[in-house]
Motif scaffolding. Structure first.
Motif: not given
Length: 102
Positions: A40-52
């Motif tokens: 998944s590239s969706r933000p995690d529960a804390e709102g962090r987004t996929y980087l690499l």
């Protein structure tokens, strides 16, 4: 943990982990490395987004060193190279341009 701290501890991370970081991405962004079996590239529960993925970060840093005569990047330079790759899908070369093929 900041992205700079996470990248500095990359030797401890499993290649199968994925890094998520708070935007805008900087060395001081809140970051985490987590299993991401669904890709998944969706933000995690804390709102962090996929980087690499960790394995890609390792590749980015190996390429950075190879194009700089084996130099070891500072934590800040490592973060800049990782962020550059994540934003441009391209390595960060010393003079901004990839080397010419012979």
């Amino acid at each position: 943990m900041t992205l700079e701290e996470l990248v500095s501890r990359l030797a401890e991370a499993d290649d199968g982990l994925t890094v998520f970081a708070a935007e805008p991405w900087t060395a001081q962004s809140d970051a985490t490395a987590v299993p991401n079996p669904g890709g998944s590239s969706r933000p995690d529960a804390e709102g962090r987004t996929y980087l690499l993925e960790v394995f890609l970060i390792r590749d980015v840093l190996e390429t950075w060193r190879a194009h700089r005569g084996g130099a070891v990047p500072s934590p800040r330079e490592a973060c800049e190279a990782v962020i550059h790759y994540a934003e441009h899908d391209a390595y960060q070369y010393p003079d901004g341009e990839p080397p010419l093929s012979p």
